[in-house]
Write an enzyme that holds these catalytic residues in place. Structure first.
Site, short mmCIF file in Angstrom:
data_model
loop_
_atom_site.label_atom_id
_atom_site.label_comp_id
_atom_site.label_asym_id
_atom_site.label_seq_id
_atom_site.Cartn_x
_atom_site.Cartn_y
_atom_site.Cartn_z
N ALA A 126 0.82 -1.21 0.00
CA ALA A 126 0.00 0.00 0.00
C ALA A 126 0.85 1.26 0.00
O ALA A 126 0.33 2.37 -0.11
CB ALA A 126 -0.92 0.01 1.22
N ASN A 191 2.18 -3.21 7.97
CA ASN A 191 3.18 -3.87 7.13
C ASN A 191 4.02 -2.82 6.40
O ASN A 191 5.22 -2.99 6.20
CB ASN A 191 2.49 -4.79 6.12
CG ASN A 191 1.97 -6.05 6.77
OD1 ASN A 191 2.72 -6.97 7.03
ND2 ASN A 191 0.68 -6.08 7.08
N HIS A 220 -0.67 7.02 4.03
CA HIS A 220 0.65 6.66 4.53
C HIS A 220 1.64 7.75 4.11
O HIS A 220 1.76 8.04 2.92
CB HIS A 220 1.11 5.33 3.92
CG HIS A 220 0.13 4.23 4.14
ND1 HIS A 220 -0.70 3.75 3.16
CD2 HIS A 220 -0.17 3.53 5.25
CE1 HIS A 220 -1.47 2.81 3.66
NE2 HIS A 220 -1.17 2.65 4.93
#
Ligand SMILES: NC(=O)C1=CN([C@@H]2O[C@H](COP(=O)(O)OP(=O)(O)OC[C@H]3O[C@@H](n4cnc5c(N)ncnc54)[C@H](O)[C@@H]3O)[C@@H](O)[C@H]2O)C=CC1
Ligand SMILES: O=C([O-])CC(=O)C(=O)O
EC number: 1.4.1.21
Length: 268
Positions: A126, A191, A220
Site C-alpha cells: 500500500a 506492514n 501513509h
C-alpha cells in the site's frame, strides 16, 4: 527468456481474491494460476471456481504444481510456510512484510532463498517508493518516520486496542513508537512501516498511527533523510471494499511486480 510461469496463491481474502482475478484478467499471457489455498476451504473453493484453477487442501498440494507462491494471507503464513516454499524450489512473493520484523525469520528466509537459488520478493504494497529508501540507505545512514492515518473501522480489532473500539467523534493519535511494537500491536495495518524500516535500513524508524473518523482513504506518509536526500512519500488510497484494514492498491502492487518480472524491461 520468460516463459509462462506457474503461480499459486496462499490467502483467498480481500487482496488475494483481487490478485487471483488480476492474474487471470490482465496477466494470463505470462502467468498460469495453478492453485489457491486458504484456511477457509470454502473461500479457496469459491475463488478456484471463479478463476478456473484448483483449490488445494494443503501446502504440499499447492507446491506440487508451482514455480512461485504469492502470499496474501498474513504474517503467520510467511513464518510457517516461507522456508518450505523456498526449499521446494519456488520463489516467494510476500505481501505481509511485517513478518520480516523478526530478524531470525528474515535471515532464515534469506538463507533458504540463497541455498535454493530462489528469490523472496517484497512488494511496495500500500506504500510506494521502497526504491528511493533503499537508494538512500546505500548512500548514507538514513532516518525514517512513517505516519499512518485511517478511519476507526480500518483499525478496530487490532491487538493493541485490546477490544476497545476507537471513538467515532474525534481524531486520536493512538500509537507512537517503534516498528517492532507497531507490528505487534497492529499486525494487519503496519506492514508498510516494516517495509519502510527494512528498505531504509533504519530499525529505529518511528511509527505514528492516527484514527480519523469519516476518513475515506488509508493514508501513509513517510519522511526520510540521509543528509544528502530528503524524501517525503505520501500515498492515500481507498480501503478495500471487502476489508477496510487493507488498501486495494496493495493488491495492485503485487500485480505490478508480477508484470515487471515478466516484462523485458523492469521498472525498479
Ligand atoms: N504490505 C502491505 O502494504 C499490505 C499488507 N497486507 C497484508 O496482507 C494480508 C492480507 O490482506 P487481506 O486480503 O486484506 O486480508 P483478509 O483477512 O481479507 O484475507 C486473508 C486470508 O488469508 C487466509 N489465511 C489466514 N491464515 C491462513 C493460513 N495459515 N493458511 C491459509 N490461509 C490463511 C484467511 O482465511 C483469509 O481468507 C494482511 O493480513 C496483511 O498482513 C495488507 C495490506 C497492505
Ligand atoms: O493497506 C494498507 O493501507 C496498509 C496496511 O494495511 C498494512 O501496511 O498492513
Amino acid at each position: 527468456m520468460f516463459t509462462m510461469k506457474k503461480a499459486a496463491l496462499i490467502g483467498c481474502g480481500a487482496l488475494g481474491s483481487f490478485v487471483a482475478h488480476g492474474l487471470k484478467k490482465i496477466l494470463s499471457g505470462d502467468y498460469e494460476l495453478t492453485g489457491v489455498l486458504d484456511l477457509r476451504a470454502e473461500a479457496a473453493q469459491e475463488l478456484a471456481k471463479e478463476c478456473d484453477t484448483r483449490a488445494c487442501a494443503n501446502l504440499d498440494e499447492l507446491l506440487s504444481d508451482a514455480e512461485m507462491i504469492i502470499e496474501t494471507a498474513g504474517g503467520e503464513v510467511v513464518r510457517t510456510y516461507g522456508e518450505t516454499v523456498l526449499n521446494s524450489g519456488c520463489d516467494l512473493v510476500i505481501l505481509s512484510v511485517g513478518a520480516l520484523s523478526d530478524k531470525n525469520l528474515k535471515s532464515a528466509l534469506e538463507n533458504a532463498a540463497r541455498s535454493a537459488g530462489k528469490k523472496v520478493y517484497v512488494v511496495n504494497g500500500a506504500l510506494g517508493g521502497l526504491d528511493v529508501l533503499q537508494t538512500m540507505s546505500m548512500m548514507a545512514p538514513t532516518t525514517a518516520l512513517i505516519s499512518i492515518t485511517k478511519a476507526p473501522e480500518s483499525l478496530n480489532g487490532a491487538p493493541f486496542l485490546e477490544g476497545k473500539g476507537l471513538p467515532e467523534n474525534k481524531t486520536v493519535k493512538i500509537f507512537e513508537g517503534s516498528v517492532d511494537d507497531a507490528i505487534r500491536g497492529f499486525p494487519k495495518n503496519v506492514n508498510v512501516a516494516v517495509a519502510t524500516a527494512l528498505a531504509s535500513n533504519c530499525p529505529d524508524t518511528k511509527v505514528i498511527i492516527t484514527s480519523v473518523p469519516g476518513m475515506k482513504d488509508n493514508k501513509h506518509c513517510v519522511h526520510a533523510e540521509n543528509g544528502i536526500i530528503t524524501t517525503d512519500i505520501s500515498i492515500s488510497s481507498l480501503p478495500d471494499p471487502d476489508n477496510p484494514k487493507s488498501s486495494t492498491s496493495a493488491a495492485w502492487s503485487v500485480l505490478n511486480l508480477l508484470k515487471n518480472l515478466a516484462a523485458p524491461v523492469f521498472y525498479y
